[in-house]
Design a protein around this motif. Structure first.
Motif, PDB file in Angstrom:
ATOM      1  N   GLY A  28       0.816  -1.217   0.000  1.00 14.31           N
ATOM      2  CA  GLY A  28       0.000   0.000   0.000  1.00 14.31           C
ATOM      3  C   GLY A  28       0.843   1.258   0.000  1.00 14.31           C
ATOM      4  O   GLY A  28       0.602   2.182  -0.787  1.00 14.31           O
ATOM      5  N   ILE A  29       1.842   1.316   0.871  1.00 10.13           N
ATOM      6  CA  ILE A  29       2.699   2.510   0.976  1.00 10.13           C
ATOM      7  C   ILE A  29       3.512   2.694  -0.297  1.00 10.13           C
ATOM      8  O   ILE A  29       3.599   3.799  -0.847  1.00 10.13           O
ATOM      9  N   THR A  30       4.116   1.594  -0.798  1.00  8.59           N
ATOM     10  CA  THR A  30       4.930   1.683  -2.014  1.00  8.59           C
ATOM     11  C   THR A  30       4.101   2.146  -3.201  1.00  8.59           C
ATOM     12  O   THR A  30       4.506   3.058  -3.941  1.00  8.59           O
ATOM     13  N   PHE A 344       2.686   3.031  15.516  1.00  9.90           N
ATOM     14  CA  PHE A 344       3.691   3.919  14.911  1.00  9.90           C
ATOM     15  C   PHE A 344       4.945   3.130  14.540  1.00  9.90           C
ATOM     16  O   PHE A 344       5.471   3.265  13.424  1.00  9.90           O
ATOM     17  N   VAL A 345       5.440   2.290  15.451  1.00 12.57           N
ATOM     18  CA  VAL A 345       6.649   1.502  15.191  1.00 12.57           C
ATOM     19  C   VAL A 345       6.413   0.529  14.038  1.00 12.57           C
ATOM     20  O   VAL A 345       7.255   0.385  13.144  1.00 12.57           O
ATOM     21  N   PHE A 346       5.259  -0.130  14.053  1.00 13.92           N
ATOM     22  CA  PHE A 346       4.936  -1.097  13.007  1.00 13.92           C
ATOM     23  C   PHE A 346       4.874  -0.402  11.643  1.00 13.92           C
ATOM     24  O   PHE A 346       5.447  -0.890  10.651  1.00 13.92           O
ATOM     25  N   ASN A 347       4.183   0.742  11.573  1.00 13.23           N
ATOM     26  CA  ASN A 347       4.074   1.479  10.310  1.00 13.23           C
ATOM     27  C   ASN A 347       5.427   2.015   9.867  1.00 13.23           C
ATOM     28  O   ASN A 347       5.744   2.020   8.668  1.00 13.23           O
ATOM     29  N   LEU A 348       6.231   2.496  10.810  1.00 14.44           N
ATOM     30  CA  LEU A 348       7.557   3.012  10.474  1.00 14.44           C
ATOM     31  C   LEU A 348       8.424   1.914   9.872  1.00 14.44           C
ATOM     32  O   LEU A 348       9.145   2.135   8.893  1.00 14.44           O
ATOM     33  N   PHE A 349       8.341   0.723  10.432  1.00 16.43           N
ATOM     34  CA  PHE A 349       9.074  -0.422   9.910  1.00 16.43           C
ATOM     35  C   PHE A 349       8.653  -0.706   8.461  1.00 16.43           C
ATOM     36  O   PHE A 349       9.489  -0.949   7.584  1.00 16.43           O
ATOM     37  N   CYS A 350       7.353  -0.654   8.204  1.00 17.13           N
ATOM     38  CA  CYS A 350       6.842  -0.890   6.847  1.00 17.13           C
ATOM     39  C   CYS A 350       7.261   0.219   5.890  1.00 17.13           C
ATOM     40  O   CYS A 350       7.562  -0.040   4.708  1.00 17.13           O
ATOM     41  N   ILE A 351       7.293   1.450   6.363  1.00 19.45           N
ATOM     42  CA  ILE A 351       7.707   2.576   5.519  1.00 19.45           C
ATOM     43  C   ILE A 351       9.162   2.423   5.094  1.00 19.45           C
ATOM     44  O   ILE A 351       9.524   2.684   3.937  1.00 19.45           O
ATOM     45  N   SER A 354       9.344  -0.030   2.415  1.00 22.93           N
ATOM     46  CA  SER A 354       8.773   0.563   1.198  1.00 22.93           C
ATOM     47  C   SER A 354       9.776   1.481   0.505  1.00 22.93           C
ATOM     48  O   SER A 354       9.895   1.464  -0.730  1.00 22.93           O
ATOM     49  N   LEU A 355      10.490   2.294   1.267  1.00 19.36           N
ATOM     50  CA  LEU A 355      11.475   3.205   0.677  1.00 19.36           C
ATOM     51  C   LEU A 355      12.593   2.440  -0.021  1.00 19.36           C
ATOM     52  O   LEU A 355      13.061   2.847  -1.100  1.00 19.36           O
ATOM     53  N   ILE A 356      13.014   1.352   0.573  1.00 17.55           N
ATOM     54  CA  ILE A 356      14.032   0.508  -0.066  1.00 17.55           C
ATOM     55  C   ILE A 356      13.483  -0.061  -1.378  1.00 17.55           C
ATOM     56  O   ILE A 356      14.163  -0.064  -2.416  1.00 17.55           O
ATOM     57  N   MET A 362      12.839   2.224  -9.000  1.00 17.42           N
ATOM     58  CA  MET A 362      12.861   3.517  -9.670  1.00 17.42           C
ATOM     59  C   MET A 362      13.178   3.438 -11.168  1.00 17.42           C
ATOM     60  O   MET A 362      12.526   4.111 -11.983  1.00 17.42           O
ATOM     61  N   PRO A 363      14.166   2.650 -11.625  1.00 14.69           N
ATOM     62  CA  PRO A 363      14.409   2.576 -13.079  1.00 14.69           C
ATOM     63  C   PRO A 363      13.197   2.076 -13.863  1.00 14.69           C
ATOM     64  O   PRO A 363      12.866   2.607 -14.926  1.00 14.69           O
ATOM     65  N   VAL A 364      12.523   1.044 -13.330  1.00 11.67           N
ATOM     66  CA  VAL A 364      11.328   0.517 -13.991  1.00 11.67           C
ATOM     67  C   VAL A 364      10.219   1.566 -13.981  1.00 11.67           C
ATOM     68  O   VAL A 364       9.499   1.751 -14.972  1.00 11.67           O
ATOM     69  N   TYR A 365      10.095   2.251 -12.866  1.00  5.54           N
ATOM     70  CA  TYR A 365       9.070   3.299 -12.711  1.00  5.54           C
ATOM     71  C   TYR A 365       9.265   4.406 -13.752  1.00  5.54           C
ATOM     72  O   TYR A 365       8.309   4.842 -14.401  1.00  5.54           O
ATOM     73  N   ARG A 366      10.501   4.850 -13.923  1.00  7.66           N
ATOM     74  CA  ARG A 366      10.773   5.917 -14.895  1.00  7.66           C
ATOM     75  C   ARG A 366      10.475   5.454 -16.318  1.00  7.66           C
ATOM     76  O   ARG A 366       9.967   6.224 -17.142  1.00  7.66           O
TER      77      ARG A 366
END
Length: 807
Positions: A28-30, A344-351, A354-356, A362-366
């Motif tokens: 969801g976040i990604t 908060f901790v659980f969501n932060l872990f998922c975020i 997601s950032l990784i 990113m190359p595929v996205y572009r």
């Protein structure tokens, strides 16, 4: 710290549910961040200008009676100066005149090639630099004041002059116009509707066309005004434009029962919400972008719904923990802080995960989005917005579980009465219903969008453009007869290659708006009834080359070249002239002036020349030579294109050794006209798939928890002889009502939404069929039944003795 340890201990104890919850949130976040990045980019067009909220383009629609003749991004040269002189709300203005498809010749160039083709350039005044705040690297904001001056981008400076200073250098345009470079500017960002690497001084153009300054009949330019801050552009337009028309040309329009409806288009809206004639760039898909924005919101909503569902559904398992803590003295506020902290901790872990994942994708996205010069990774504004959304979402999604879990009564828990509570069951059923509903709507939408794009790509558009190579005609500044003779030699050289099966010369090509106009009226009619038409200058091979359909009359012949007074109309042009029957028009004459008449010799079927997304343009075909800009070659589709290009290069460089060779495949240009739609379809499809996956992940988590909460009942059923099928039916009964409710709501909502907000935006579109509505229902039903069956099989495989020990 103890609460943190407890969180990870609970995650380890319920690994399956935890993995499902993490997977749902990460997806969801990604998905939200990536889709929001694309939406942010599309909506950022021209928003970077310092005064973007005060800059507008003048546009108008022309009517004859109640019949719309055209909607255009063009305007008349005097319109912006008139507004500046008569209304104090107008702070500044500028006009742009197209100067497209030119050949640049570099003076004293040391390179082997002395010329370059530039497809899109403009004549512009210095006021454009001020209004758009174009960053000048060298020169100043007055660099376009004098005639025969120009400014170029840094990129063009490197391309033309390498590392030498371009200021003061001279260039020639089309081998006959000389300009001095007076400024260099930073390359304009991609997210602007005015893209050009060269601007020529508008005073140069006006010095050759002084009549433009007072002309209210020639509208082939773009006008922009900057209003004073705080001006209501809608109210201003209603007051200013009627007066402008009344003061200048209303009396001429009254003769033909015509009217012009003017309006100011905010510069920030042009890319997404303006799709009229003569746009400077292919427009985006505003409706599609807003739908994707809804996608991004839904992704996070679904992900957090899953989180809420799974946390509250596990409330029984945590009831004893809450009851014991309350007995030991913990009050409700402490428990709420604990559960919000866990969220908060659980969501932060998922975020973080997601950032990784975003960095990896990113190359595929572009590649998918076509965004090359815009980085969401480095855009601070984007991440600030996303941070606020994420923090707000985390806080709001943790409130209900925190209050629900902290509200358990310790006496009910310790007596064992809590298991029979129906707290939260209705909410979870409603949320599951919403997830199934959304999955159905998105799957229907995917089918509709895919079918619409497929329809656009396969629709008969009136001509055959496959296996055609477009070569830009060289600019030599020689007599027309000499130039055409050289082209004839080049044509014979090309056609001597058996792989090249056709050749034609034309002023315009499919995939581009026609740049030339033709004004005429029926012979014998009042000259005031003259209408404007698009004009394409062709040769006698043109119609057969494109396999266009003649409805009446005949094609051009070589003999017609001698007089040049023969015309072929398309249906749209014929109707504008006043004929409904093609045969009726054959042999009739039209006038362009008192002593200048042309004979209509043929009527051709309409061609979607510019784009399959636009209606055919009223077009007149002539045999004039002075505007022909393209050489078109048809090649055998089974031939290696590289061999054809080698033939073209060899022939062109032999006949025109001092000119640049520029070519492209016509099919690519035509496909580019629906690129925004194919991109939207691709992103929509992927987004729909992800949304369905996220929904199924949430349902899987609920099934696992449902099984855990009903292990004793399942064990007893198994002891009493229940089969796998009865176990499956037991679980299916927990979800079938939600599925039925979701389907009943989703079908009419999807039909209305995708008809109104997607299909009706197209000139040509499909109708949503019953199969496109029903098939997604069966697909979601099968997925849901399969998931339930898999988990029913796992539950049935658990040994009864294990169930009894657990209980």
């Amino acid at each position: 710290m103890n609460d943190l340890k407890l969180l990870f201990r609970n995650m380890r104890q319920r690994k399956a549910v935890s993995i499902i919850n993490i997977a749902g949130l990460v997806l969801g976040i990604t998905s939200t961040i990536l889709i929001m990045g694309y939406v942010f980019y599309e909506k950022s067009y021209d928003a970077y200008h310092d005064d973007a909220d005060d800059i507008y383009r003048i546009q108008y629609d022309r009517y004859r009676g109640e019949t719309l003749l055209w909607k255009t991004a063009n305007s008349f040269y005097p319109s912006a100066p008139y507004l500046k002189e008569n209304f104090p709300e107008v702070e500044n203005y500028f006009n742009l005149v197209r100067n497209h498809n030119i050949e640049i010749f570099i003076e004293n160039a040391k390179e082997a090639k002395k010329s370059f083709f530039e497809e899109k350039t403009y004549f512009a005044p210095s006021s454009m630099i001020d209004i758009l705040h174009i960053p000048m690297v060298s020169g100043n904001n007055n660099s376009l004041d004098e005639p025969n001056t120009m400014i170029i981008s840094e990129e063009i400076a490197r391309k033309y002059f390498k590392d030498t200073d371009p200021l003061g250098r001279k260039i020639k345009v089309n081998n006959n116009e000389e300009y001095i470079i007076t400024g260099v500017y930073k390359k304009l960002p991609h997210n602007t509707h005015i893209k050009s690497d060269l601007f020529f001084s508008l005073s140069t153009y006006i010095s050759r066309n002084k009549w433009l300054e007072t002309n209210w009949g020639w509208d082939l330019l773009h006008s922009y005004v900057k209003l004073k801050p705080g001006t209501d552009h809608l109210a201003f337009g209603k007051r200013a434009f009627p007066q402008m028309v009344e003061d200048n040309y209303a009396h001429k329009q009254a003769v033909n029962s015509e009217r012009d409806d003017y309006y100011l288009q905010p510069i920030k809206d042009i890319h997404l919400f303006s799709a009229v004639e003569y746009e400077t760039e292919p427009p985006g898909n505003g409706a599609g972008v807003n739908i994707l924005l809804g996608f991004a919101i839904f992704f996070m909503v679904i992900a957090w719904i899953n989180y809420i569902n799974l946390v509250t559904a596990r409330s029984i398992e945590r009831a004893k923990e809450v009851g014991i803590k309350k007995v030991c003295g913990c009050n409700k506020a402490i428990l709420i802080r604990q559960f919000i902290g866990e969220a908060f901790v659980f969501n932060l872990f998922c975020i973080i995960i997601s950032l990784i994942l975003i960095w990896v994708l990113m190359p595929v996205y572009r590649y998918m989005t076509g965004i090359e010069d815009f980085s969401i990774v480095l855009n601070a504004k984007f991440w600030i917005i996303m941070l606020v959304i994420m923090l707000a979402g985390i806080f709001l999604s943790s409130l209900y579980p925190a209050f629900a879990l902290s509200s358990f009564k310790e006496i009910d828990v310790l007596k064992g009465n809590f298991k029979n509570s129906r707290q939260g069951v209705s909410l979870r059923k409603a949320l599951v219903t919403f997830q199934i509903f959304l999955s159905l709507v998105l799957l229907i939408g995917t089918a509709v969008v895919y079918k619409q794009v497929k329809y656009l790509t396969s629709k008969d558009i009136g001509y055959k453009y496959q296996s055609v190579l477009v070569v830009k005609a060289p600019r030599t500044n020689e007599e027309s007869s000499v130039y055409m003779n050289r082209l004839e030699v080049l044509k014979e050289r090309f056609l001597s290659n058996t792989d090249i099966t056709g050749f034609t010369v034309t002023s315009d090509i499919p995939g581009k708006e026609i740049e030339n106009f033709f004004g005429c009226y029926k012979k014998g009619d009042d000259p005031g009834s003259s209408n404007g038409y698009y004009r394409t200058d062709v040769d006698p091979e043109y119609i057969s080359f494109f396999k266009a359909k003649l409805l009446a009359g005949r094609d051009f012949t070589e003999l017609d070249k001698q007089s040049g007074k023969k015309l072929i109309f398309n249906i749209k042009a014929l109707q504008r002239l006043g004929y409904n029957d093609p045969d009726e028009a054959i042999g009739k004459f039209v006038m362009t002036g008192p002593d200048n008449e042309y004979e209509i010799i043929g009527v051709m079927d309409d061609m979607n020349y510019f784009s399959v997304k636009a209606e055919p343009m009223p077009t007149v075909f002539t045999l004039r030579n002075d505007k022909k800009r393209y050489l078109l070659l048809k090649y055998d589709s089974s031939t290696n294109l590289h061999d054809v290009i080698s033939t073209v290069e060899s022939g062109f460089n032999t006949i025109f050794p001092n000119n640049a060779l520029d070519y492209h495949v016509l099919e690519d240009r035509v496909a580019n006209t629906i690129k925004t739609d194919t991109t939207f379809a691709l992103i929509f499809g992927i987004a729909s798939f992800l949304a369905i996956v996220i929904s199924i992940i949430g349902i899987m988590g609920l099934i696992i928890i449902t099984i855990n909460q009903n292990l004793k009942a399942l064990g007893i059923r198994k002891v009493l002889g229940a089969s796998l099928i009865t176990t499956y039916i037991f679980l299916w009964r927990l979800f079938y009502k939600q599925f039925i409710v979701a389907s009943v709501i989703a079908l009419p909502v999807a039909y209305y939404a995708f008809t109104k907000w997607v299909l009706e935006k197209y000139v040509y579109h499909i109708s949503i069929s019953l199969s496109q509505l029903i098939l997604p229902v069966f697909i979601i039903l099968l997925i849901l039944m399969l998931v339930i069956y898999i988990f029913a099989k796992r539950a049935f495989a658990i040994k009864v003795i294990r169930i009894l020990k657990m209980e």
